[in-house]
Write a protein that holds these residues in place. Structure first.
Motif, PDB file in Angstrom:
ATOM      1  N   PHE A 148       0.837  -1.198   0.000  1.00 57.57           N
ATOM      2  CA  PHE A 148       0.000   0.000   0.000  1.00 57.57           C
ATOM      3  C   PHE A 148       0.872   1.248   0.000  1.00 57.57           C
ATOM      4  CE2 PHE A 148      -1.818   3.427   2.672  1.00 57.57           C
ATOM      5  CZ  PHE A 148      -2.809   3.842   1.806  1.00 57.57           C
ATOM      6  N   SER A 227      -4.484   1.345  -6.507  1.00 58.48           N
ATOM      7  CA  SER A 227      -4.489   1.446  -5.051  1.00 58.48           C
ATOM      8  C   SER A 227      -5.897   1.708  -4.519  1.00 58.48           C
ATOM      9  CB  SER A 227      -3.543   2.554  -4.592  1.00 58.48           C
ATOM     10  OG  SER A 227      -3.483   2.611  -3.186  1.00 58.48           O
ATOM     11  N   TYR A 231      -7.323  -0.854  -1.927  1.00 60.60           N
ATOM     12  CA  TYR A 231      -7.184  -0.365  -0.555  1.00 60.60           C
ATOM     13  C   TYR A 231      -8.208   0.697  -0.174  1.00 60.60           C
ATOM     14  CZ  TYR A 231      -2.569  -2.614  -0.754  1.00 60.60           C
ATOM     15  OH  TYR A 231      -1.532  -3.520  -0.878  1.00 60.60           O
ATOM     16  N   VAL A 234      -5.157   5.934  -1.223  1.00 56.58           N
ATOM     17  CA  VAL A 234      -3.813   5.968  -1.795  1.00 56.58           C
ATOM     18  C   VAL A 234      -2.846   6.465  -0.718  1.00 56.58           C
ATOM     19  CG1 VAL A 234      -2.384   6.925  -3.658  1.00 56.58           C
ATOM     20  CG2 VAL A 234      -4.821   6.515  -4.047  1.00 56.58           C
ATOM     21  N   SER A 235      -1.651   5.905  -0.702  1.00 58.83           N
ATOM     22  CA  SER A 235      -0.678   6.274   0.334  1.00 58.83           C
ATOM     23  C   SER A 235      -0.137   7.682   0.112  1.00 58.83           C
ATOM     24  CB  SER A 235       0.487   5.282   0.340  1.00 58.83           C
ATOM     25  OG  SER A 235       1.332   5.499  -0.783  1.00 58.83           O
ATOM     26  N   TRP A 238       2.541   7.895  -2.714  1.00 59.04           N
ATOM     27  CA  TRP A 238       2.025   8.056  -4.081  1.00 59.04           C
ATOM     28  C   TRP A 238       1.483   9.471  -4.288  1.00 59.04           C
ATOM     29  CZ3 TRP A 238       4.288   4.809  -6.797  1.00 59.04           C
ATOM     30  CH2 TRP A 238       4.308   3.428  -6.563  1.00 59.04           C
ATOM     31  N   PRO A 411      -5.817   2.485   4.988  1.00 62.79           N
ATOM     32  CA  PRO A 411      -6.142   1.565   3.897  1.00 62.79           C
ATOM     33  C   PRO A 411      -7.080   0.453   4.333  1.00 62.79           C
ATOM     34  CG  PRO A 411      -3.972   1.081   4.747  1.00 62.79           C
ATOM     35  CD  PRO A 411      -4.432   2.320   5.449  1.00 62.79           C
TER      36      PRO A 411
END
Length: 413
Positions: A148, A227, A231, A234-235, A238, A411
């Motif tokens: 993730f 993503s 999840y 988004v992290s 990113w 996530p």
């Protein structure tokens, strides 16, 4: 140990017009010290010298075979190769990448020693056009949580059990860039991903490679889509990478893209609106809004413009009615304006009516139309989306730091 008792490894290479590099790719497979390998090249009907090179190796080696015909892209080619592969273990080596000596043997040994691993990956290098190492790829051990945050698997240094590939459905053919990232996430949901800290492959970066010329556009967009699909968001890694390339696009394009990929959670949405197709609105502009209870709409943001400027002696106002109650009015000056209409926090659905103190008749006498203003942006925002909007307006260059300081994604694992 008898060669035939070892697991067969099928290396699949998707190819299209890579005659400059594919010979080196094939040689890196044929020169491996693992004895039980088949190399399958799925060529998309190349128009350069690729076919001649493939034909030569097809005559010279029993370990090599190929197909050359039009296909639907790289993901489709890999799936085609998977359908004819006979091996228990699959290597995926693009037609401009290469294996390092001993890579296949070491991957097989790792998978045989760890039968619970669904796949294994090793270290590798980013290489230049001449296949000389530039720098190590930032490889790290990976699981679903770590994937993730970011993808730290070098695709040519990965080997997957064929049965696992069948279980997860192969590659997603709707993806043309990050199909490997999508695959790793799906595998990690059901199987441990093994890691061996040894160098197994080189990924070549050159002017014609997607990794060089399509990453900021196609690549990152597919990463966000992938993503968000797996999840739910988004992290920050990113998001920060996207901002590195696109922070100067302006706040509304960024908000629109981030909302589409749940960067700030489930974005409130407009379920009905009487704005005309050309974005002009009638004297009574109506907007229906629906939002997630976990991320309720906080503000309706409208960016608009009007025909002509009101004289100073006649101030213009937008009166707004929210959920049937007259809530307030906002003064508008000049030809363009942006307004923030606060929404009650205790509801997830809202009905908003906006009345302008001015109207203009446009169109022909046979087909007249009364309009108030042009509403080119109508966005219901959560509280955090609104804070992002205000932070960007205050300091566009500092928006990445704002993300680091204020965004904590959660996530769905």
């Amino acid at each position: 140990m008898d060669t035939q008792s070892l697991p067969l490894v099928s290396v699949i290479t998707p190819s299209y017009n890579q005659g400059t590099y594919i010979r080196e790719t094939i040689e890196s497979v044929l020169q491996q010290d693992y004895p039980h390998v088949e190399h399958i090249v799925i060529d998309g009907g190349s128009t350069d010298n690729t076919f001649a090179i493939l034909s030569q190796y097809n005559r010279q080696s029993e370990k090599f075979r190929f197909v050359s015909e039009p296909d639907r892209g790289q993901s489709h080619a890999i799936n085609k190769g998977l359908s004819v592969a006979q091996g228990e273990i699959i290597g995926w080596l693009n037609s401009d990448d290469t294996y390092l000596p001993g890579a296949i043997r070491k991957a097989v040994q790792a998978l045989m020693a760890n039968p619970h691993w669904g796949m294994v990956h090793g270290n590798g290098y980013c290489a230049n056009e001449r296949n000389l190492p530039i720098r190590p790829f930032p490889v790290k051990p990976q699981d679903r949580q770590k994937l993730f945050e970011r993808c730290n698997i070098l695709q040519p240094a990965a080997f997957i059990r064929k049965q696992v590939l069948y279980e997860v459905g192969g590659l997603d053919e709707s993806l043309s860039f990050c199909m490997d990232y999508d695959l790793w996430i799906r595998i990690a949901k059901h199987h441990p991903i093994g890691y061996v800290p040894d160098y197994w492959a080189k990924a070549r970066y050159h002017a014609a490679s997607k990794s060089v010329n399509q990453w900021p556009t196609v690549g990152l967009q597919e990463v966000f889509r992938t993503s968000a699909k797996h999840y739910g968001t988004v992290s920050n890694d990113w998001v920060l990478e996207y901002l590195y390339f696109h922070h100067n696009k302006g706040v509304f394009p960024l908000l629109t893209f981030f909302r589409a990929h749940a960067v700030f959670g489930g974005a409130p949405r407009i379920t009905a609106m009487n704005r005309y197709p050309d974005m002009w609105v009638p004297p009574r502009f109506h907007v229906s809004i629906q939002s997630d209870p976990q991320a309720p709409a906080h503000t309706l943001l409208i960016r608009g413009s009007r025909l002509g400027s009101p004289p100073s002696s006649h101030p213009a106002f937008l009166h707004y009615v929210i959920n049937g109650s007259l809530t307030g009015r906002i003064a508008v000056s000049g030809t363009t304006f942006t307004v923030e209409l606060p929404l009650p926090p205790d509801r997830t659905n809202h009905e908003v009516d906006i009345f302008a103190s001015w109207n203009v008749k446009i169109g022909s006498p046979a087909n007249p139309r009364v309009i108030s203003f042009l509403a080119d942006q109508v966005l219901p925002l959560t509280y955090q989306e609104l804070q992002f909007y205000r932070a960007y307006l205050a300091n566009p260059a500092g928006i990445a730091q704002w993300v680091r300081d204020h965004r904590t994604p959660v996530p769905r694992l």
